[in-house]
Scaffold this motif. Structure first.
Motif, PDB file in Angstrom:
ATOM      1  N   ARG A  49       0.834  -1.387  -0.026  1.00  0.00           N
ATOM      2  CA  ARG A  49      -0.016  -0.008  -0.020  1.00  0.00           C
ATOM      3  C   ARG A  49       0.779   1.414   0.133  1.00  0.00           C
ATOM      4  NH1 ARG A  49      -3.896  -1.769   4.722  1.00  0.00           N
ATOM      5  NH2 ARG A  49      -4.618   0.317   4.729  1.00  0.00           N
ATOM      6  N   VAL A  50       2.047   1.223   0.778  1.00  0.00           N
ATOM      7  CA  VAL A  50       2.866   2.401   0.620  1.00  0.00           C
ATOM      8  C   VAL A  50       3.571   2.585  -0.737  1.00  0.00           C
ATOM      9  CG1 VAL A  50       5.274   3.097   1.599  1.00  0.00           C
ATOM     10  CG2 VAL A  50       3.551   2.344   3.150  1.00  0.00           C
ATOM     11  N   ARG A  51       3.802   1.555  -1.297  1.00  0.00           N
ATOM     12  CA  ARG A  51       4.428   1.435  -2.855  1.00  0.00           C
ATOM     13  C   ARG A  51       3.300   2.243  -3.698  1.00  0.00           C
ATOM     14  NH1 ARG A  51       7.038  -3.258  -1.843  1.00  0.00           N
ATOM     15  NH2 ARG A  51       5.293  -4.743  -2.508  1.00  0.00           N
ATOM     16  N   ASP A  52       1.891   2.137  -3.473  1.00  0.00           N
ATOM     17  CA  ASP A  52       0.809   2.386  -4.231  1.00  0.00           C
ATOM     18  C   ASP A  52       0.514   3.888  -3.711  1.00  0.00           C
ATOM     19  OD1 ASP A  52       0.800   0.125  -5.325  1.00  0.00           O
ATOM     20  OD2 ASP A  52      -0.888  -0.869  -4.174  1.00  0.00           O
ATOM     21  N   GLY A  53       1.226   4.497  -2.577  1.00  0.00           N
ATOM     22  CA  GLY A  53       1.009   6.102  -2.393  1.00  0.00           C
ATOM     23  C   GLY A  53       0.714   6.058  -1.003  1.00  0.00           C
ATOM     24  N   ALA A  54       0.499   5.089  -0.012  1.00  0.00           N
ATOM     25  CA  ALA A  54      -0.168   5.190   1.269  1.00  0.00           C
ATOM     26  C   ALA A  54       0.960   5.829   2.299  1.00  0.00           C
ATOM     27  CB  ALA A  54      -0.857   3.912   1.886  1.00  0.00           C
ATOM     28  N   VAL A  55       0.635   6.646   3.112  1.00  0.00           N
ATOM     29  CA  VAL A  55       1.638   7.095   4.282  1.00  0.00           C
ATOM     30  C   VAL A  55       1.140   6.622   5.605  1.00  0.00           C
ATOM     31  CG1 VAL A  55       2.701   9.137   5.144  1.00  0.00           C
ATOM     32  CG2 VAL A  55       1.807   9.219   2.782  1.00  0.00           C
ATOM     33  N   PHE A  79      -0.704  -5.365  17.072  1.00  0.00           N
ATOM     34  CA  PHE A  79      -0.613  -4.078  16.630  1.00  0.00           C
ATOM     35  C   PHE A  79      -1.034  -4.150  15.066  1.00  0.00           C
ATOM     36  CE2 PHE A  79       3.932  -5.107  15.681  1.00  0.00           C
ATOM     37  CZ  PHE A  79       3.835  -4.690  14.453  1.00  0.00           C
ATOM     38  N   GLY A  80      -1.547  -3.022  14.651  1.00  0.00           N
ATOM     39  CA  GLY A  80      -1.621  -2.703  13.330  1.00  0.00           C
ATOM     40  C   GLY A  80      -1.386  -1.364  12.855  1.00  0.00           C
ATOM     41  N   GLN A  81      -1.153  -1.130  11.780  1.00  0.00           N
ATOM     42  CA  GLN A  81      -0.560   0.352  11.234  1.00  0.00           C
ATOM     43  C   GLN A  81      -1.818   1.252  10.518  1.00  0.00           C
ATOM     44  OE1 GLN A  81       3.404  -0.467   9.079  1.00  0.00           O
ATOM     45  NE2 GLN A  81       2.790  -2.657   9.494  1.00  0.00           N
ATOM     46  N   LEU A  82      -1.508   2.358  10.888  1.00  0.00           N
ATOM     47  CA  LEU A  82      -2.614   3.286  10.389  1.00  0.00           C
ATOM     48  C   LEU A  82      -1.987   4.296   9.263  1.00  0.00           C
ATOM     49  CD1 LEU A  82      -3.615   4.865  14.008  1.00  0.00           C
ATOM     50  CD2 LEU A  82      -4.774   2.819  12.814  1.00  0.00           C
ATOM     51  N   THR A  83      -2.762   4.255   8.306  1.00  0.00           N
ATOM     52  CA  THR A  83      -2.265   4.817   7.134  1.00  0.00           C
ATOM     53  C   THR A  83      -3.309   6.321   6.915  1.00  0.00           C
ATOM     54  OG1 THR A  83      -3.738   3.440   5.707  1.00  0.00           O
ATOM     55  CG2 THR A  83      -1.404   2.833   5.748  1.00  0.00           C
ATOM     56  N   ASP A  84      -2.749   7.066   6.118  1.00  0.00           N
ATOM     57  CA  ASP A  84      -3.427   8.481   5.935  1.00  0.00           C
ATOM     58  C   ASP A  84      -4.695   8.513   5.490  1.00  0.00           C
ATOM     59  OD1 ASP A  84      -2.582   7.341   3.485  1.00  0.00           O
ATOM     60  OD2 ASP A  84      -2.239   9.307   2.423  1.00  0.00           O
ATOM     61  N   THR A  85      -5.072   7.317   4.633  1.00  0.00           N
ATOM     62  CA  THR A  85      -6.606   7.420   4.169  1.00  0.00           C
ATOM     63  C   THR A  85      -7.527   6.882   5.301  1.00  0.00           C
ATOM     64  OG1 THR A  85      -6.260   5.173   3.067  1.00  0.00           O
ATOM     65  CG2 THR A  85      -5.927   7.074   1.725  1.00  0.00           C
ATOM     66  N   MET A  86      -7.009   6.431   6.298  1.00  0.00           N
ATOM     67  CA  MET A  86      -7.932   5.913   7.469  1.00  0.00           C
ATOM     68  C   MET A  86      -8.244   6.979   8.084  1.00  0.00           C
ATOM     69  SD  MET A  86      -5.694   2.396   7.971  1.00  0.00           S
ATOM     70  CE  MET A  86      -6.385   1.945   9.708  1.00  0.00           C
ATOM     71  N   PHE A  87      -7.479   8.179   8.311  1.00  0.00           N
ATOM     72  CA  PHE A  87      -8.069   9.144   9.090  1.00  0.00           C
ATOM     73  C   PHE A  87      -9.045   9.876   8.479  1.00  0.00           C
ATOM     74  CE2 PHE A  87      -4.001   7.895  10.714  1.00  0.00           C
ATOM     75  CZ  PHE A  87      -3.944   8.279  12.025  1.00  0.00           C
ATOM     76  N   HIS A  88     -10.351  10.089   9.161  1.00  0.00           N
ATOM     77  CA  HIS A  88     -11.499  10.853   8.793  1.00  0.00           C
ATOM     78  C   HIS A  88     -11.548  12.088   9.810  1.00  0.00           C
ATOM     79  CE1 HIS A  88     -12.575   7.718   6.356  1.00  0.00           C
ATOM     80  NE2 HIS A  88     -12.237   6.929   7.276  1.00  0.00           N
ATOM     81  N   ILE A 139     -12.502   3.071  13.883  1.00  0.00           N
ATOM     82  CA  ILE A 139     -13.339   2.177  13.401  1.00  0.00           C
ATOM     83  C   ILE A 139     -12.727   0.857  13.069  1.00  0.00           C
ATOM     84  CG2 ILE A 139     -14.640   1.946  11.157  1.00  0.00           C
ATOM     85  CD1 ILE A 139     -14.653   5.020  10.751  1.00  0.00           C
ATOM     86  N   VAL A 140     -12.900  -0.288  13.521  1.00  0.00           N
ATOM     87  CA  VAL A 140     -12.450  -1.505  13.253  1.00  0.00           C
ATOM     88  C   VAL A 140     -13.183  -2.121  12.028  1.00  0.00           C
ATOM     89  CG1 VAL A 140     -11.394  -1.991  15.551  1.00  0.00           C
ATOM     90  CG2 VAL A 140     -13.575  -2.740  15.131  1.00  0.00           C
ATOM     91  N   ASP A 141     -12.505  -3.210  11.311  1.00  0.00           N
ATOM     92  CA  ASP A 141     -13.159  -3.754  10.132  1.00  0.00           C
ATOM     93  C   ASP A 141     -12.494  -4.984   9.851  1.00  0.00           C
ATOM     94  OD1 ASP A 141     -15.152  -4.138   8.225  1.00  0.00           O
ATOM     95  OD2 ASP A 141     -13.879  -2.652   6.743  1.00  0.00           O
ATOM     96  N   SER A 142     -13.097  -5.924   9.360  1.00  0.00           N
ATOM     97  CA  SER A 142     -12.452  -7.248   9.112  1.00  0.00           C
ATOM     98  C   SER A 142     -12.718  -7.625   7.758  1.00  0.00           C
ATOM     99  CB  SER A 142     -13.023  -8.289  10.054  1.00  0.00           C
ATOM    100  OG  SER A 142     -12.460  -9.684   9.846  1.00  0.00           O
ATOM    101  N   SER A 160      -7.049  -5.807  12.202  1.00  0.00           N
ATOM    102  CA  SER A 160      -8.717  -5.428  12.095  1.00  0.00           C
ATOM    103  C   SER A 160      -9.041  -3.871  11.901  1.00  0.00           C
ATOM    104  CB  SER A 160      -9.595  -6.000  12.813  1.00  0.00           C
ATOM    105  OG  SER A 160      -9.461  -7.391  12.801  1.00  0.00           O
ATOM    106  N   SER A 161      -7.911  -3.012  11.350  1.00  0.00           N
ATOM    107  CA  SER A 161      -7.761  -1.673  11.309  1.00  0.00           C
ATOM    108  C   SER A 161      -8.926  -1.263  10.053  1.00  0.00           C
ATOM    109  CB  SER A 161      -6.395  -1.102  10.867  1.00  0.00           C
ATOM    110  OG  SER A 161      -5.547  -1.560  11.859  1.00  0.00           O
ATOM    111  N   GLY A 162      -9.525  -0.141  10.525  1.00  0.00           N
ATOM    112  CA  GLY A 162     -10.472   0.183   9.526  1.00  0.00           C
ATOM    113  C   GLY A 162     -10.215   1.736   9.269  1.00  0.00           C
ATOM    114  N   GLY A 163     -10.593   2.660  10.489  1.00  0.00           N
ATOM    115  CA  GLY A 163     -10.404   4.131  10.291  1.00  0.00           C
ATOM    116  C   GLY A 163     -10.087   4.660  11.585  1.00  0.00           C
ATOM    117  N   VAL A 164     -10.032   5.913  11.678  1.00  0.00           N
ATOM    118  CA  VAL A 164      -9.980   6.739  13.053  1.00  0.00           C
ATOM    119  C   VAL A 164     -10.558   8.054  12.795  1.00  0.00           C
ATOM    120  CG1 VAL A 164      -8.234   7.825  14.624  1.00  0.00           C
ATOM    121  CG2 VAL A 164      -7.271   5.936  13.063  1.00  0.00           C
TER     122      VAL A 164
END
Lengths: 267, 260
Positions: A49-55, A79-88, A139-142, A160-164
């Motif tokens: 996802r980072v190669r595709d542009g996520a931070v 643990f899971g990792q939070l990427t830019d598009t997950m922040f609302h 926001i958790v998601d599976s 199971s990360s989804g959003g924040v």
């Protein structure tokens, strides 16, 4: 786990993420996957996802509540990792169709003002790295069908990360009672759950310490500006189109997530 | 076969409490037992205790979660009587063999500064009558096997009341946001659950107002000086000899029970 298995698992998860169509548990398709394999699958998925542009903007720690640890029979968080598009942003509607089976839980969020690198981190060092504490909703998601997850499945699926959604009350960590501060979760106006910060491994700071030391053992440091979600204060609630979820904390104010209904459009 | 009536049911439940023996629900044998009769049995047991020298010191509220009320088909908490012999002094052990199968719940405790009499008591009016707020642990001990009962059964059984401990920090209600006042429940030092006052009928004052209004329908009022245990905030914790149950509140301090 051979590289072919890992690639297949990563492709399946990324496809499910992209299409919103869930997959069967990875542990059914690839019996014998262990926790190390699961983190390798998570790392490879996030790298793609980072190669595709996520931070990467931070981390979430999961499996921190007594009830969840009992249910999955685990004694360690994950643990899971939070990427830019997950922040609302709090004021904007969230598109529920971007998730597979979203659920929301109340948390506090730590915003780091300094880098933090384990191993050997203790609570005072972790606390000193925190610039602000904010109310948050995770926001958790599976991507696994019907949340039928084992420990290994959820780790592979980015915990199971989804959003924040982050609230706007920024409080320095000093003076905040990390055990006995209360929070209430409202779902469409009704009280859906109540709890205290101590539900998170006794204190959310213990969660941050665990994360810093676990990442540190892999040579990874937490950076200034990153956000850490240490774990939920109550059980989560399933959300659907049109839902409104609010978390209110003593000393920290509140944060609200609004999910769009069918009449809202997204460009 | 003997007919069931209030006096016989009171004797059966009082004997179960005194003899530390559990039994099946009354409603299994007395299907006609309703909520109003349940309260008459509860009052009859109290009358006998007072006759034997016990004193009324307040009430406990039960079933204060809206979700549980909906499942049970009621819209107001239950009440049970508290007497002076039920108090467990701070630091005193809970002797589990004196009871049947005790469980412990963290609660917000009110002390009333003035009489509170329904009907038409609002949460704001109820809060005005509260002089101080304390932390508490309530020991519940159903006289029914496995805590299996219907609503009239548990009412007849004084809402499973058994013992209570009140904390040592008394706060004025105006100093507290009770909806966000949190408790952290620990069993043997391990955090097992937590909640805030919002788990109690949305706000404990709401529970107190509803209870005052239900008592008024029975011609009763809450008296000045009485304690009110406002209802369990979390699921009840199981006890075992040698075990420790502690609750830590945001502003109300901590209460600990050591079990023998």
């Amino acid at each position: 786990m051979d590289t072919e298995t890992r690639s297949e698992a990563v492709r399946a998860l990324l496809r499910a993420h992209r299409t919103g169509k869930p997959i069967d548990p990875l542990t059914e398709r690839f019996p014998g996957l262990d926790v190390a394999d699961a983190y390798a699958i998570q790392a490879a998925s996030v790298e793609q996802r980072v190669r595709d542009g996520a931070v990467i903007h931070g981390y979430k720690v999961g499996l921190t509540s007594p009830a969840l640890r009992r249910r999955l029979d685990v004694d360690q968080p994950n643990f899971g990792q939070l990427t830019d598009t997950m922040f609302h942003p709090e004021s904007q509607l969230i598109d529920p169709s971007a998730f597979v089976a979203p659920r929301v839980e109340p948390q506090i969020a730590f915003a780091l003002g300094k880098p933090l690198k384990g191993p050997g981190i203790t609570v005072p060092e972790a606390a000193a790295a925190v610039a602000w504490v904010m109310p948050a909703l995770e926001i958790v998601d599976s991507r696994i069908r019907d949340w039928k997850v084992t420990l290994v499945d959820t780790i592979a699926d980015n915990a199971s990360s989804g959003g924040v959604v982050l609230g706007s009350t920024l409080v320095p960590p000093s003076g905040l009672d990390m055990r006995r501060t209360g929070g209430v979760l409202y779902h469409n106006g009704g009280i859906a759950g109540t709890g205290a910060l101590g539900m998170v491994l006794g204190s959310p700071l213990n969660s941050l310490v665990w994360l810093a030391n676990t990442l540190g053992a892999q040579g990874v440091a937490l950076r200034a500006g990153q956000v850490v979600l240490p774990g939920p204060v109550t059980a989560d609630v399933p959300v659907a189109a049109g839902d409104v979820v609010t978390a209110t904390f003593a000393s920290l104010g509140s944060v609200t997530a609004r999910f769009a209904d069918d009449t809202d459009t997204f460009g | 076969m003997t007919e069931w009536n209030v006096e016989r049911a009171a004797t059966v439940l009082a004997d179960a409490e005194a003899g530390r023996t559990d039994r099946g629900p009354l409603t299994d044998e007395w299907p006609g037992l309703d909520l109003a009769t349940g309260y008459r049995i509860q009052d009859e047991i109290l009358r006998r205790k007072v006759e034997a020298g016990e004193h009324i010191v307040g009430v406990k509220l039960g079933l204060t979660s809206r979700a549980k009320q909906q499942r049970m088909g009621i819209d107001s908490p239950l009440t049970g009587w508290l007497t002076d012999v039920m108090v467990l002094p701070a630091g005193a052990p809970l002797v589990t063999r004196e009871l049947i199968h005790p469980r412990v719940e963290p609660e917000i405790v009110f002390v009333l500064g003035e009489r509170l009499s329904g009907p038409a008591v609002t949460a704001a009016r109820a809060m005005e009558a509260v002089s101080h707020v304390y932390a508490g642990l309530e020991v519940i001990d159903s006289r029914y096997t496995d805590f299996r009962f219907s609503l009239p059964d548990v009412v007849a059984d004084n809402a499973s009341a058994s013992r209570y401990v009140v904390g040592s920090v008394g706060r004025k209600p105006s100093e507290l946001d009770l909806a966000l006042e949190a408790c952290l429940l620990e069993v043997d030092g391990e955090v097992v659950d937590s909640a805030t006052g919002a788990a109690v009928q949305g706000h404990p004052a709401e529970a107190l107002a509803l209870a005052a209004n239900s008592l008024a329908r029975r011609g009763l009022a809450l008296e000045a000086g009485w304690l009110v245990l406002t209802g369990g905030m979390t699921d009840a914790a199981f006890t075992r000899p040698g075990g420790t149950i502690a609750v830590h509140f945001t502003n109300l301090g901590s209460v600990t029970i050591g079990c023998e």
